[in-house]
Design a protein around this motif. Structure first.
Motif, short mmCIF file in Angstrom:
data_model
loop_
_atom_site.label_atom_id
_atom_site.label_comp_id
_atom_site.label_asym_id
_atom_site.label_seq_id
_atom_site.Cartn_x
_atom_site.Cartn_y
_atom_site.Cartn_z
N VAL A 168 35.08 108.42 44.79
CA VAL A 168 34.36 107.56 45.93
C VAL A 168 35.14 107.06 46.76
N GLU A 169 36.00 106.42 45.66
CA GLU A 169 37.41 105.16 46.53
C GLU A 169 38.28 104.52 44.90
N SER A 170 40.00 104.60 45.21
CA SER A 170 39.72 104.17 44.13
C SER A 170 40.84 102.89 44.49
N LEU A 171 40.13 101.92 43.66
CA LEU A 171 40.69 100.03 43.83
C LEU A 171 41.80 99.56 42.83
N ALA A 172 42.04 98.56 43.54
CA ALA A 172 43.31 97.72 42.35
C ALA A 172 42.19 97.26 41.87
N GLY A 173 43.16 96.82 39.87
CA GLY A 173 42.63 96.17 38.97
C GLY A 173 42.61 94.79 39.06
N LYS A 174 42.54 93.62 38.67
CA LYS A 174 42.78 92.15 39.18
C LYS A 174 43.49 91.65 37.96
N ALA A 212 32.39 93.26 42.95
CA ALA A 212 32.75 93.18 44.10
C ALA A 212 32.39 94.29 45.11
N TYR A 213 33.42 95.26 44.51
CA TYR A 213 32.50 96.58 45.38
C TYR A 213 31.11 96.96 45.74
N VAL A 214 29.87 96.22 44.31
CA VAL A 214 28.50 96.68 44.79
C VAL A 214 27.97 95.64 46.05
N VAL A 215 28.67 94.72 46.88
CA VAL A 215 28.37 93.50 47.48
C VAL A 215 28.84 94.39 48.54
N ASN A 216 30.49 93.84 48.88
CA ASN A 216 30.94 94.33 50.43
C ASN A 216 30.92 95.84 50.33
N LYS A 217 30.80 96.72 49.47
CA LYS A 217 31.21 97.81 49.82
C LYS A 217 29.86 98.44 50.51
N LEU A 218 28.30 98.57 49.26
CA LEU A 218 27.54 98.66 48.92
C LEU A 218 26.30 97.71 49.94
N GLY A 219 26.87 96.83 50.32
CA GLY A 219 25.47 96.00 51.55
C GLY A 219 24.56 95.04 50.03
N ALA A 220 24.82 95.54 48.90
CA ALA A 220 23.84 95.25 47.99
C ALA A 220 23.55 94.25 48.17
N LYS A 221 22.90 93.05 48.86
CA LYS A 221 21.65 91.92 47.79
C LYS A 221 21.56 91.00 46.84
N ARG A 222 20.47 91.70 46.42
CA ARG A 222 19.82 91.75 45.57
C ARG A 222 19.86 92.29 44.18
N VAL A 223 20.45 91.97 43.10
CA VAL A 223 21.31 92.83 41.68
C VAL A 223 20.63 92.31 40.61
N ALA A 224 20.25 93.47 40.23
CA ALA A 224 19.66 93.64 38.57
C ALA A 224 20.25 93.78 37.42
N ALA A 283 31.59 88.47 39.13
CA ALA A 283 32.30 88.76 41.30
C ALA A 283 31.03 89.00 41.60
N ALA A 284 29.82 89.54 41.56
CA ALA A 284 29.04 89.35 42.16
C ALA A 284 28.60 88.47 42.97
N LYS A 285 28.73 88.02 41.82
CA LYS A 285 28.11 86.89 42.71
C LYS A 285 28.61 85.65 43.25
N ALA A 286 30.33 85.94 43.07
CA ALA A 286 31.34 85.69 43.35
C ALA A 286 31.91 85.62 45.01
N ALA A 287 30.93 87.76 45.39
CA ALA A 287 30.72 88.09 46.33
C ALA A 287 30.14 87.44 47.64
#
Length: 380
Positions: free
Chosen positions: A374-380, A158-170, A189-193
């Motif tokens: 860079v940033e601390s995030l809550a786990g799920k 979720a971070y790479v899509v929502n925070k980095l703005g990545a649309k295309r991921v390998a 998670a990347a797909k869900a985001a």
């Protein structure tokens, strides 16, 4: 004079007898340890072992007692070579050697087959394994030292899509239980985001040449390349990405978040992102005190895994003392119900599967040759 000398000798002998008796009354309890101690993952195993060793030394210094008798925990260490077959052999050797609990293994690929051996023997295992399957086998004896790939992968995806703005991921993974498991959770998670997985490739945990894989990825122009695996592969992967002129951001998990990654990748390390369970050392609840004790004991800086190994070992030893027994069948319930302050987190506690209840994740970035949080995030 003769009677005086004889009297002194008798007193000395009596004192020696009392001393020997006191020594004899200290009961040794064996704890097993297994991790890669040789090969290209030996640095991880040594890091983990240092944390366990420090925990035993700290706990033994409190003169713990079970049934009124002073006890001393001793560590029986084995090298599983990061190999699943060797892991099972080592596990049986530790069981046959009379251990009362095991701290390890390091890899998911060794922890999962070894967990069956420990489960059949009824021996609790607290592992560094992060693959979800480790605690989903229905065993009552499996516990974790770190957050699972489900927790970590979901946060990073979720971070790479929502925070980095990545649309295309390998995505590339090394086909180990750890690497593939982390990559699978990241992909979900990347797909869900809202990210698009433009290509997924795989390699192995011995590879060093990724030019063919990267050439395929370059054609897809990914914003991010996620790698599930260790530094021995992620470092040359980073180097070869730059050699091919790829501008993609490399993202990986905690096995790439090492000083050795920076050393191996050189200038290509800059900009790499990695996730790691928990908080940075200086923000951990017990981080300052741990850092001081660790550096004094091992004459070097705290590495990635040792604080988590320390907490795992402490949880096991405290469970035995609380249960007033080192019998695995008797202290297992106390371990499952553990709720104790840790170095890495406010409270070490497990859910019904043996996963940690508290699962925060920190994102790190290489900036000018150094890892920076860079940033601390809550786990799920």
């Amino acid at each position: 004079m003769k009677r005086h000398v004889l009297g002194m000798a008798a007193l000395a002998a009596l004192g020696l007898a009392f001393a020997n008796s006191a020594v004899a009354q200290v009961q040794e309890i064996k704890l097993g340890f297994a991790a890669p101690m040789t090969g290209n993952q030996a640095q991880y195993g040594k890091d983990m072992q240092n944390g366990v060793t420090l925990a035993l030394e700290d706990f033994n210094a409190t003169h713990p007692r079970i049934n009124g008798q002073e006890i001393k925990f001793v560590l029986v260490s084995e090298d599983d070579q990061a190999d699943p077959k060797a892991g099972s052999v080592v596990a049986q050797k530790l069981v046959d050697g009379g251990i009362k609990g095991v701290l390890g293994h390091f890899n998911s690929g060794t922890s999962i087959p070894a967990s069956g051996v420990y489960s059949r023997a009824g021996i609790p295992q607290i592992s560094m394994a992060t693959a979800p399957e480790y605690t989903r086998q229905g065993f009552k004896t499996t516990f974790r030292m770190m957050t699972s790939d489900t927790q970590q992968g979901s946060v990073v995806g979720a971070y790479v899509v929502n925070k980095l703005g990545a649309k295309r991921v390998a995505i590339v993974d090394d086909r180990t239980a750890y690497g593939q498991g982390l990559a699978d959770e990241f992909e979900k998670a990347a797909k869900a985001a809202g990210g698009t997985i433009v290509r997924r490739e795989f390699t192995n945990d011995k590879a060093v040449d990724f030019k063919a894989v990267l050439t395929n990825l370059k054609r897809q122009s990914p914003d991010v390349v996620f790698y599930g695996g260790a530094e021995a592969q992620s470092a040359p992967l980073a180097r070869q990405m730059r050699e091919l002129g790829m501008k993609s951001v490399l993202v990986s998990g905690e096995m790439s978040k090492t000083e050795n990654f920076i050393k191996l990748a050189g200038n290509a390390a800059d900009g790499t992102l990695c996730s790691l369970a928990g908080l940075p050392l200086d923000q951990m609840p017990g981080g300052a005190g741990y850092k001081q004790r660790y550096e004094k004991r091992f004459s070097g800086p705290v590495q990635t895994y040792s604080p988590y190994a320390y907490d795992g070992a402490m949880a096991m030893m405290k469970a035995m003392v609380q249960a007033n027994s080192s019998d695995p069948q008797k202290y297992l319930a106390s371990l499952a119900a553990t709720s104790t302050p840790g170095v890495t987190t406010r409270q070490i506690a497990y859910d019904a599967r043996g996963d940690l209840k508290e699962g925060g994740i920190t994102i790190y970035k290489v900036v000018s040759g150094k890892w920076q949080p860079v940033e601390s995030l809550a786990g799920k």
